[in-house]
Design a protein around this motif. Structure first.
Motif, PDB file in Angstrom:
ATOM      1  N   ALA A 127     -10.901 -19.687 -32.040  1.00  0.00           N
ATOM      2  CA  ALA A 127     -11.408 -20.978 -31.373  1.00  0.00           C
ATOM      3  C   ALA A 127     -11.219 -22.181 -32.323  1.00  0.00           C
ATOM      4  CB  ALA A 127     -13.040 -20.918 -31.529  1.00  0.00           C
ATOM      5  N   LEU A 128     -10.400 -21.958 -33.283  1.00  0.00           N
ATOM      6  CA  LEU A 128     -10.092 -23.215 -34.336  1.00  0.00           C
ATOM      7  C   LEU A 128      -8.574 -22.741 -34.484  1.00  0.00           C
ATOM      8  CD1 LEU A 128     -13.005 -23.136 -36.738  1.00  0.00           C
ATOM      9  CD2 LEU A 128     -12.476 -24.847 -35.000  1.00  0.00           C
ATOM     10  N   PRO A 129      -7.871 -22.846 -33.561  1.00  0.00           N
ATOM     11  CA  PRO A 129      -6.450 -22.321 -33.612  1.00  0.00           C
ATOM     12  C   PRO A 129      -5.396 -23.031 -34.749  1.00  0.00           C
ATOM     13  CG  PRO A 129      -6.557 -23.579 -31.601  1.00  0.00           C
ATOM     14  CD  PRO A 129      -8.096 -23.349 -32.036  1.00  0.00           C
ATOM     15  N   ALA A 130      -5.446 -24.140 -35.040  1.00  0.00           N
ATOM     16  CA  ALA A 130      -4.767 -25.072 -35.825  1.00  0.00           C
ATOM     17  C   ALA A 130      -4.880 -24.706 -37.077  1.00  0.00           C
ATOM     18  CB  ALA A 130      -4.687 -26.388 -35.370  1.00  0.00           C
ATOM     19  N   ASP A 131      -6.364 -24.713 -37.545  1.00  0.00           N
ATOM     20  CA  ASP A 131      -6.806 -24.725 -38.942  1.00  0.00           C
ATOM     21  C   ASP A 131      -6.512 -22.976 -39.180  1.00  0.00           C
ATOM     22  OD1 ASP A 131      -7.302 -26.987 -39.676  1.00  0.00           O
ATOM     23  OD2 ASP A 131      -9.305 -27.122 -38.784  1.00  0.00           O
ATOM     24  N   ALA A 132      -6.823 -22.210 -38.190  1.00  0.00           N
ATOM     25  CA  ALA A 132      -6.891 -20.825 -38.552  1.00  0.00           C
ATOM     26  C   ALA A 132      -5.324 -20.212 -38.587  1.00  0.00           C
ATOM     27  CB  ALA A 132      -7.466 -20.024 -37.534  1.00  0.00           C
ATOM     28  N   SER A 133      -4.597 -20.794 -37.966  1.00  0.00           N
ATOM     29  CA  SER A 133      -3.275 -20.577 -38.258  1.00  0.00           C
ATOM     30  C   SER A 133      -2.597 -20.973 -39.474  1.00  0.00           C
ATOM     31  CB  SER A 133      -2.399 -21.250 -37.075  1.00  0.00           C
ATOM     32  OG  SER A 133      -2.406 -20.628 -35.581  1.00  0.00           O
ATOM     33  N   ALA A 134      -2.944 -22.187 -39.949  1.00  0.00           N
ATOM     34  CA  ALA A 134      -2.521 -22.838 -41.107  1.00  0.00           C
ATOM     35  C   ALA A 134      -2.903 -21.718 -42.303  1.00  0.00           C
ATOM     36  CB  ALA A 134      -2.954 -24.113 -41.399  1.00  0.00           C
TER      37      ALA A 134
END
Length: 373
Positions: A320-327
């Motif tokens: 649900a927090l793709p940008a931060d989770a991916s980083a």
């Protein structure tokens, strides 16, 4: 050394295993990085951003062809890895205990499966620990989702029209996710309490300004398992805890449950009878819903209403927090491989401690002791 990154194909998965930031770092180690077209779109990363970072953007087959290492979030199906070098490493989440057939398929294909969720919780591996990095975001998101579902304000508000009382939030399970949930609920202005079966967490709860709710006078129950994980409790402790929680939970507006035991179904923390004591309009967020749930009646990605209480939980909360989770996940991957980088060999060489812990398959066999039998 070629590193390949495929688009995630699991339902609801929004993350990507490498970002332009880490692609540049891998290139600095002398690696070539190949990213499947569109792999980062949902995480707000364009193909052009990868290209500018020095990565090759291509179709899946081209990316995997002659790859030495494949990095993923969820382990890809073996069929997608045809063309990788014999014995290629695949580092991702494998869910080894419940997806054993996938592990067996990797062994049969001659691939070396490296389970990132098996990363040992030791000091030198903290920067490689994907469970911790993703749980941190999950704890934050759980509180925001609960606040959104809650029909009232979180903080106390004193207005000319009267006072709005602060919400009462109760966090059950004080691992990485639970600690972040406490901090987030406090920042939103709630009155926060928390509990855990591990006595060592009492000071952590209090240090964040929350009230610690613990079973007293039950000797010898510490709840501390190997690697800092909780273990199953005795019947005596479970009974005492249930009585304590029942009296406390009836006064709460928000409950966040976070308890997991590696390799087993999530422990039941909240029963239907306890839900019935809560005020109508209260919200429970079950962070363990995808592993069977801490809350009776919870269902992944559904809003369940029981006794006027909303029970929610995501099948994949970090997604649900793709940008931060991916980083964060991408940095875990980089920290892992770079920590073992052998300049002379031009590739990472795992040591025995971490290699033995995370390696599931090697030379056509399942080799991890935790999967024995």
């Amino acid at each position: 050394m070629k590193i390949a990154i495929l688009k995630e194909r699991a339902s609801g998965e929004t993350r990507v295993a490498v970002t332009p930031e880490t692609a540049k770092k891998f290139a600095a180690l002398g690696c070539s990085v190949a990213v499947e077209t569109g792999a980062g779109v949902i995480a707000s990363i364009t193909d052009d951003a990868y290209a500018e970072a020095g990565a090759t953007v291509a179709d899946a087959a081209t990316c995997v062809k002659d790859a030495d290492i494949v990095l993923g979030i969820q382990a890809p199906d073996v069929a997608l890895l045809a063309g990788a070098k014999p014995g290629a490493w695949v580092a991702a989440l494998f869910d080894p205990f419940t997806a054993r057939e996938r592990v067996d398929a990797y062994a049969a294909a001659g691939l070396e499966a490296l389970s990132m969720e098996f990363m040992p919780r030791i000091t030198r591996a903290q920067s490689m620990d994907v469970l911790s990095s993703q749980s941190n975001l999950a704890g934050y998101k759980a509180v925001l989702a609960a606040a959104d579902a809650y029909g009232r304000a979180f903080p106390m508000m004193m207005t000319a029209a009267g006072t709005v009382q602060a919400a009462r939030a109760f966090i059950m399970g004080v691992g990485v996710a639970g600690l972040q949930a406490i901090a987030t609920a406090r920042r939103l202005g709630a009155q926060v309490s928390a509990t855990d079966v591990r006595s060592a967490t009492k000071e952590q709860i209090q240090s964040l300004g929350a009230k610690a709710i613990f079973v007293e006078n039950v000797a010898g129950i510490e709840g501390e398992g190997s690697g800092g994980y909780a273990t199953e409790m005795s019947e005596e402790y479970q009974k005492a805890q249930a009585e304590l929680i029942s009296s406390h939970i009836a006064k709460q507006d928000i409950v966040i449950t976070t308890a997991l035991i590696p390799g087993r179904a999530a422990p039941r923390l909240v029963t239907d009878a306890q839900i019935a004591t809560m005020k109508p309009g209260s919200v429970i967020f079950d962070l363990a819903v995808a592993q069977g749930g801490n809350v009776e009646g919870s269902k992944p990605d559904e809003v369940v209403i029981r006794h006027g209480v909303k029970i929610i939980g995501y099948a994949n909360t970090p997604a649900a927090l793709p940008a931060d989770a991916s980083a964060l996940f991408a940095r875990n991957h980089y920290n892992f491989l770079s920590a073992f980088w052998d300049k002379e060999a031009g590739r990472p060489v795992l040591d025995e401690e971490i290699g033995t812990a995370i390696r599931l398959t090697q030379s056509g066999k399942v080799v991890n002791e935790r999967l024995a039998g």
